[in-house]
Scaffold this active site. Structure first.
Site, mmCIF file in Angstrom:
data_model
loop_
_atom_site.group_PDB
_atom_site.id
_atom_site.type_symbol
_atom_site.label_atom_id
_atom_site.label_comp_id
_atom_site.label_asym_id
_atom_site.label_seq_id
_atom_site.Cartn_x
_atom_site.Cartn_y
_atom_site.Cartn_z
ATOM 1 C CG ASN A 9 5.403 4.298 -0.391
ATOM 2 O OD1 ASN A 9 6.326 4.749 -1.086
ATOM 3 N ND2 ASN A 9 5.619 3.686 0.760
ATOM 4 C CE LYS A 11 5.876 0.055 -0.028
ATOM 5 N NZ LYS A 11 5.677 -1.127 0.813
ATOM 6 C CG HIS A 98 6.788 3.176 4.804
ATOM 7 N ND1 HIS A 98 7.354 1.924 4.739
ATOM 8 C CD2 HIS A 98 5.596 3.099 4.180
ATOM 9 C CE1 HIS A 98 6.523 1.119 4.084
ATOM 10 N NE2 HIS A 98 5.444 1.810 3.729
ATOM 11 C CD GLU A 100 8.691 -0.810 2.850
ATOM 12 O OE1 GLU A 100 8.908 0.116 2.049
ATOM 13 O OE2 GLU A 100 7.711 -1.572 2.744
ATOM 14 C CD GLU A 170 1.626 1.881 5.133
ATOM 15 O OE1 GLU A 170 1.057 1.779 4.052
ATOM 16 O OE2 GLU A 170 2.862 1.982 5.249
ATOM 17 N N GLY A 176 2.970 -5.697 1.743
ATOM 18 C CA GLY A 176 3.632 -6.486 0.706
ATOM 19 C C GLY A 176 3.441 -7.987 0.862
ATOM 20 C CB SER A 216 -2.092 -6.442 1.207
ATOM 21 O OG SER A 216 -0.784 -6.962 1.388
HETATM 22 P P1 13P Z 1 1.549 -2.840 -0.194
HETATM 23 O O1 13P Z 1 0.270 -2.172 -0.650
HETATM 24 O O2 13P Z 1 2.415 -3.302 -1.302
HETATM 25 O O3 13P Z 1 1.281 -3.872 0.851
HETATM 26 O O4 13P Z 1 2.416 -1.672 0.540
HETATM 27 C C1 13P Z 1 1.811 -0.898 1.500
HETATM 28 C C2 13P Z 1 2.734 0.203 1.885
HETATM 29 O O5 13P Z 1 3.747 -0.022 2.507
HETATM 30 C C3 13P Z 1 2.390 1.556 1.458
HETATM 31 O O6 13P Z 1 3.188 2.501 2.091
#
Ligand code: 13P
Length: 252
Positions: A9, A11, A98, A100, A170, A176, A216
């Protein structure tokens, strides 16, 4: 056959030229790898790059998805993209819910359910993301939160449609932050997630649904996570932005 999906992803990262460089790197690396037949490598670039990435990936084993869409077919919805546009750009998958989107953009389970239905109506494979906040984790509410997100997000979805479903667990506290869930935590939640899917759609169908872990995930912890029976793949953020680290996980 249940697939192992390694998904990146992106982002809100990468300009057009950076996106091209990354996809070149991924495609070149994939050519040199003998990926097992059950492996799917997938990227979710920002929507503005999806068509181009799709064109570049033609003839390869790299699949493309979109990170978000609106559920309506068309209309006065400034800033949104429709399911038909997503399909037309070459996307196979659509990421829905997601964390976010849920927490920054306040998307509700009810809205996400409309997006899941729109995905099926437009022959897109939904990847429904679920996961608890840190305070919910600390209060022991992980399973309860995941169940609610599944039951409400997949309301009125038929068993036949669920055969094409993918789910990503997740935990928000792991996204992150560098704080990855241990393989045991991921397995325990994802086993529970599969049991909820079995209650909704039957065990045979639940056994077919790929459940990914995200938060992560990195080359040095991916093998441990993927060794768990209910971790069918990874949804990767930070570590997917460089071809080397993404491919190091894809080839495991
Ligand atoms: P990270 O791997 O940066 O923690 O992000 C995970 C994520 O949100 C994938 O959709």
């Amino acid at each position: 056959m249940k697939k192992r999906i390694i998904a990146g992803n992106w982002k809100m990262y990468k300009t057009s030229s950076e996106a091209k460089d990354l996809v070149h790197g991924i495609l070149n690396g994939m050519k040199e790898m003998n990926l097992p037949a059950d492996r799917e490598v997938l990227v979710f670039p920002p929507v503005i790059h999806v068509k181009e990435v799709h064109e570049m990936a033609k003839g390869s084993k790299l699949s493309v998805g979109v990170q978000n869409m609106y559920f309506e077919a068309e209309g006065a919805f400034t800033g949104e993209v429709s399911p038909k546009m997503v399909k037309d750009a070459g996307a196979k998958y659509i990421l829905i819910g997601h964390s976010e989107r849920r927490h920054i953009f306040k998307e509700s389970d009810e809205l996400l359910n409309k997006k899941v239905k729109a995905a099926y109506d437009n022959d897109l494979i939904p990847m429904l993301c679920i996961g608890e906040l840190l305070e919910e984790y600390e209060a022991g509410k992980t399973n309860e939160v995941c169940k609610k997100q599944l039951v409400e997000g997949l309301k009125d979805i038929t068993a036949d449609q669920a055969k094409k479903l993918t789910v990503a667990y997740e935990p928000v506290w792991a996204i992150g932050t560098g704080k990855v869930a241990t393989p045991e935590i991921a397995e325990s939640v994802q086993k529970y997630v599969r049991s909820v899917l079995a209650d909704m759609f039957g065990q045979d169908i639940a056994d077919l649904i790929p459940i990914l872990y995200g938060g992560s995930a990195k080359p040095d912890n991916a093998a441990g996570l993927l060794s768990q029976p209910n971790v069918d793949g990874l949804l990767i953020g930070g570590a997917c932005l460089k071809a080397d680290s993404f491919l190091a996980i894809a080839k495991l």
